[in-house]
Design an enzyme around this catalytic site. Structure first.
Site, PDB file in Angstrom:
ATOM      1  CG  MET A  36      -1.225   9.333 -13.024  1.00 29.19           C
ATOM      2  SD  MET A  36      -1.242   7.809 -13.541  1.00 29.19           S
ATOM      3  CE  MET A  36      -0.113   6.905 -12.258  1.00 29.19           C
ATOM      4  CE1 TYR A  38      -3.042   9.683  -0.858  1.00 37.87           C
ATOM      5  CE2 TYR A  38      -0.424   9.446  -1.047  1.00 37.87           C
ATOM      6  CZ  TYR A  38      -1.929   9.532   0.017  1.00 37.87           C
ATOM      7  OH  TYR A  38      -1.872   9.236   1.136  1.00 37.87           O
ATOM      8  CG  HIS A  40       5.019  13.718  -3.957  1.00 37.45           C
ATOM      9  ND1 HIS A  40       6.076  14.441  -4.649  1.00 37.45           N
ATOM     10  CD2 HIS A  40       4.809  12.586  -4.505  1.00 37.45           C
ATOM     11  CE1 HIS A  40       6.348  13.536  -5.808  1.00 37.45           C
ATOM     12  NE2 HIS A  40       5.610  12.468  -5.803  1.00 37.45           N
ATOM     13  CD  GLU A  41       7.736  18.678   0.806  1.00 34.57           C
ATOM     14  OE1 GLU A  41       9.082  19.139   0.658  1.00 34.57           O
ATOM     15  OE2 GLU A  41       7.734  18.157   1.905  1.00 34.57           O
ATOM     16  N   GLY A  42       7.179  17.191  -4.851  1.00 36.52           N
ATOM     17  CA  GLY A  42       7.960  16.925  -6.020  1.00 36.52           C
ATOM     18  C   GLY A  42       6.967  17.537  -6.970  1.00 36.52           C
ATOM     19  CG  HIS A  43       3.086  15.676  -8.016  1.00 36.58           C
ATOM     20  ND1 HIS A  43       3.022  14.715  -6.853  1.00 36.58           N
ATOM     21  CD2 HIS A  43       3.088  14.906  -9.008  1.00 36.58           C
ATOM     22  CE1 HIS A  43       2.821  13.554  -7.375  1.00 36.58           C
ATOM     23  NE2 HIS A  43       2.993  13.539  -8.799  1.00 36.58           N
ATOM     24  N   GLY A 153       8.714  15.630 -14.049  1.00 40.80           N
ATOM     25  CA  GLY A 153       9.518  15.309 -13.046  1.00 40.80           C
ATOM     26  C   GLY A 153      10.712  14.356 -13.716  1.00 40.80           C
TER      27      GLY A 153
HETATM   28  O1  PAF Z   1       3.909  10.551 -14.315  1.00 41.24           O
HETATM   29  C1  PAF Z   1       2.827  10.442 -14.241  1.00 41.24           C
HETATM   30  O2  PAF Z   1       2.180  10.792 -13.162  1.00 41.24           O
HETATM   31  C2  PAF Z   1       1.843  10.059 -15.175  1.00 41.24           C
HETATM   32  O3  PAF Z   1       2.662   9.042 -16.080  1.00 41.24           O
HETATM   33  C3  PAF Z   1       1.331  10.985 -16.364  1.00 41.24           C
HETATM   34  C4  PAF Z   1       2.485  11.934 -17.012  1.00 41.24           C
HETATM   35  C5  PAF Z   1       0.632  12.012 -15.515  1.00 41.24           C
HETATM   36  C6  PAF Z   1       0.447  10.447 -17.466  1.00 41.24           C
HETATM   37  O4  PAF Z   1      -0.487   9.678 -16.937  1.00 41.24           O
END
Ligand code: PAF
Length: 290
Positions: A36, A38, A40-43, A153
């Site tokens: 969604m 914004y 961060h390092e986790g993503h 994650g």
């Molecule tokens: O974990 C998230 O950021 C959201 O729940 C996801 C998996 C992108 C679905 O909108």
């Protein structure tokens, strides 16, 4: 498509498909990191995992209105696409898919993907419509891109379990890959919602990690009683004046059911509110220590 020196951003599903079709036809693999934004390092660690496993990595950025209830933070959820695309490029992504709400939901959907039972426990007790929104948008993203693998994650452990179950139940041809939670040096799990913490609340937010550690210590000391574990976790949160627990729980790591006697692979989960922030965290623990 919006061009850029860092990474391409596509907004239309048809364009997304065109981008990856050639790769798939040539036998290449496509990884999806649904987010969604914004970031961060986790993503970024999810992106790096996908980039290592696949020929092409797509990051979707979409704040999904379906998974927010009335009164939740849909309107104020942090957004910064320019920064996100830089972070995606730096982590090794090849393409960003950032659809508008109209592109994702050209008409108000009357079809929803519901993972019965798992959607109404733990987080589902506090956010009853949340997981139906998540599974519906994730199923749509899988359809729009056709990834061979998708990366989630472990930080959102219940979400990961639910997406796995949806994928299995619907025989979706996607391998769901769970990746470890990244933490700040003091233990706070990285989350886009940490931005809501005030300078005073930020140190207090380590209470989630401390609660999980307390629960783990009770299990590793030999307790097989879920009440004892959950009480130890709850006591840590109760001792933090800036935090209020929504729940502390110990569950089977696969089924998310609460065992009467602790054994096997377990997951400890905690949700707490600190001011504007509602944070969740979890930790794996072996219920059969040597
Ligand atoms: O974990 C998230 O950021 C959201 O729940 C996801 C998996 C992108 C679905 O909108």
């Amino acid at each position: 498509m919006t061009g850029g020196t860092d990474i391409a951003v596509v907004e239309r599903a048809a364009e997304l498909w065109q981008h990856v079709e050639g790769v798939r036809r040539a036998g290449g693999s496509v990884g999806l990191v649904p987010t969604m934004g914004y970031l961060h390092e986790g993503h970024q660690s999810l992106v790096a995992c996908s980039a290592a496993d696949n020929d092409v990595t797509v990051v979707s950025i979409f704040v999904n209105p379906l998974q927010f209830a009335e009164g939740e933070d849909y309107g104020t959820y942090p957004r910064d696409l320019d920064r996100d695309r830089e972070l995606c490029a730096a982590a090794g992504a090849d393409l960003v898919f950032a659809p508008s709400t109209e592109e994702m939901y050209p008409q108000a959907p009357i079809t929803s993907v519901v993972v019965q039972g798992l959607n109404s426990i733990l987080e589902g007790r506090y956010r009853p419509t949340h997981f139906d929104g998540v599974t519906t948008v994730v199923a749509k993203l899988f359809s729009m891109l056709g990834p061979g693998r998708a990366y989630f994650g472990e930080k959102d452990y219940q979400q990961l379990a639910i997406v796995r179950r949806m994928t299995a139940d619907l025989s979706l041809p996607v391998e769901v890959v769970g990746c470890p939670t990244l933490r700040a040096p003091d233990g706070l799990a990285l989350s886009s919602r940490n931005v809501y913490l005030t300078p005073e609340e930020r140190p207090a937010a380590t209470v989630l990690w401390r609660s999980l550690q307390a629960g783990r210590d009770v299990v590793t000391a030999g307790s097989r009683d879920p009440d004892e574990v959950e009480a130890a976790m709850a006591a840590v949160v109760a001792a933090e004046p800036l935090a209020t627990a929504d729940y502390t729980a110990v569950v089977d790591a696969t089924t998310l059911a609460r065992p009467e006697v602790l054994a096997g692979e377990l997951r400890l989960l905690v949700a707490a509110r600190l001011g504007r922030a509602r944070l969740i965290d979890n930790l794996g623990v072996d219920g059969d220590p040597a």
